[in-house]
Motif scaffolding. Structure first.
Motif, PDB file in Angstrom:
ATOM      1  N   LYS A  15     -14.560 -17.478   0.010  1.00  0.00           N
ATOM      2  CA  LYS A  15     -13.364 -16.912  -0.625  1.00  0.00           C
ATOM      3  C   LYS A  15     -13.361 -17.204  -2.117  1.00  0.00           C
ATOM      4  O   LYS A  15     -13.003 -16.347  -2.933  1.00  0.00           O
ATOM      5  CB  LYS A  15     -12.106 -17.450   0.042  1.00  0.00           C
ATOM      6  N   ASP A  16     -13.773 -18.407  -2.506  1.00  0.00           N
ATOM      7  CA  ASP A  16     -13.848 -18.745  -3.931  1.00  0.00           C
ATOM      8  C   ASP A  16     -14.941 -17.951  -4.639  1.00  0.00           C
ATOM      9  O   ASP A  16     -14.777 -17.537  -5.786  1.00  0.00           O
ATOM     10  CB  ASP A  16     -14.087 -20.244  -4.115  1.00  0.00           C
ATOM     11  N   ILE A  17     -16.064 -17.731  -3.959  1.00  0.00           N
ATOM     12  CA  ILE A  17     -17.139 -16.935  -4.553  1.00  0.00           C
ATOM     13  C   ILE A  17     -16.656 -15.503  -4.784  1.00  0.00           C
ATOM     14  O   ILE A  17     -16.942 -14.895  -5.818  1.00  0.00           O
ATOM     15  CB  ILE A  17     -18.410 -16.985  -3.677  1.00  0.00           C
ATOM     16  N   LYS A  19     -13.513 -14.637  -5.317  1.00  0.00           N
ATOM     17  CA  LYS A  19     -12.591 -14.743  -6.458  1.00  0.00           C
ATOM     18  C   LYS A  19     -13.340 -14.743  -7.782  1.00  0.00           C
ATOM     19  O   LYS A  19     -12.868 -14.208  -8.778  1.00  0.00           O
ATOM     20  CB  LYS A  19     -11.756 -16.029  -6.372  1.00  0.00           C
ATOM     21  N   ALA A  20     -14.519 -15.372  -7.785  1.00  0.00           N
ATOM     22  CA  ALA A  20     -15.322 -15.444  -9.006  1.00  0.00           C
ATOM     23  C   ALA A  20     -16.016 -14.118  -9.304  1.00  0.00           C
ATOM     24  O   ALA A  20     -16.532 -13.924 -10.407  1.00  0.00           O
ATOM     25  CB  ALA A  20     -16.361 -16.556  -8.877  1.00  0.00           C
ATOM     26  N   ALA A  53     -18.545 -18.291 -14.087  1.00  0.00           N
ATOM     27  CA  ALA A  53     -17.523 -17.720 -13.200  1.00  0.00           C
ATOM     28  C   ALA A  53     -17.240 -18.642 -12.016  1.00  0.00           C
ATOM     29  O   ALA A  53     -16.088 -18.824 -11.621  1.00  0.00           O
ATOM     30  CB  ALA A  53     -17.968 -16.343 -12.703  1.00  0.00           C
ATOM     31  N   LEU A  54     -18.278 -19.240 -11.447  1.00  0.00           N
ATOM     32  CA  LEU A  54     -18.101 -20.158 -10.319  1.00  0.00           C
ATOM     33  C   LEU A  54     -17.348 -21.418 -10.750  1.00  0.00           C
ATOM     34  O   LEU A  54     -16.454 -21.891 -10.051  1.00  0.00           O
ATOM     35  CB  LEU A  54     -19.456 -20.531  -9.707  1.00  0.00           C
ATOM     36  N   GLU A  55     -17.695 -21.949 -11.901  1.00  0.00           N
ATOM     37  CA  GLU A  55     -17.004 -23.136 -12.401  1.00  0.00           C
ATOM     38  C   GLU A  55     -15.550 -22.826 -12.744  1.00  0.00           C
ATOM     39  O   GLU A  55     -14.679 -23.671 -12.555  1.00  0.00           O
ATOM     40  CB  GLU A  55     -17.750 -23.712 -13.599  1.00  0.00           C
ATOM     41  N   LYS A  56     -15.290 -21.616 -13.210  1.00  0.00           N
ATOM     42  CA  LYS A  56     -13.927 -21.223 -13.572  1.00  0.00           C
ATOM     43  C   LYS A  56     -12.987 -21.244 -12.362  1.00  0.00           C
ATOM     44  O   LYS A  56     -11.809 -21.561 -12.496  1.00  0.00           O
ATOM     45  CB  LYS A  56     -13.929 -19.832 -14.212  1.00  0.00           C
ATOM     46  N   VAL A  57     -13.501 -20.933 -11.164  1.00  0.00           N
ATOM     47  CA  VAL A  57     -12.660 -20.968  -9.959  1.00  0.00           C
ATOM     48  C   VAL A  57     -12.682 -22.346  -9.301  1.00  0.00           C
ATOM     49  O   VAL A  57     -12.157 -22.530  -8.212  1.00  0.00           O
ATOM     50  CB  VAL A  57     -13.019 -19.859  -8.938  1.00  0.00           C
ATOM     51  N   GLY A  58     -13.323 -23.319  -9.948  1.00  0.00           N
ATOM     52  CA  GLY A  58     -13.293 -24.691  -9.471  1.00  0.00           C
ATOM     53  C   GLY A  58     -14.442 -25.130  -8.589  1.00  0.00           C
ATOM     54  O   GLY A  58     -14.382 -26.204  -7.985  1.00  0.00           O
ATOM     55  N   LEU A  59     -15.492 -24.321  -8.506  1.00  0.00           N
ATOM     56  CA  LEU A  59     -16.635 -24.714  -7.684  1.00  0.00           C
ATOM     57  C   LEU A  59     -17.582 -25.604  -8.478  1.00  0.00           C
ATOM     58  O   LEU A  59     -17.749 -25.433  -9.678  1.00  0.00           O
ATOM     59  CB  LEU A  59     -17.377 -23.480  -7.171  1.00  0.00           C
TER      60      LEU A  59
END
Length: 70
Positions: A15-17, A19-20, A53-59
């Motif tokens: 789901k986070d991926i 979102k990114a 993008a991945l770091e921006k959603v907190g991953l």
């Protein structure tokens, strides 16, 4: 990408991926024995843009040495 090693961990990560806005061409999961750490390794086209993008959603992006033991 670090993921939770518990039921539903992959679902939450995907789901986070989404979102990114990341598209990947191949993926596999891995677990470090004796550690509660799991990884979802993904093949992507635009690595610098995807990392941001991945770091921006907190991953959390884990170093290659931690995943591959090198």
């Amino acid at each position: 990408v670090k993921m939770c090693d518990q039921p539903g961990g992959l679902d939450a990560l995907l789901k986070d991926i989404v979102k990114a806005g990341i598209n990947f061409t191949n993926a596999y999961g891995s677990v470090i024995q004796g550690n509660d750490t799991a990884f979802f390794v993904i093949d992507i086209q635009d690595f610098p843009g995807a990392r941001a993008a991945l770091e921006k959603v907190g991953l959390e992006i884990v170093p290659d040495a931690m995943v591959y033991g090198t």
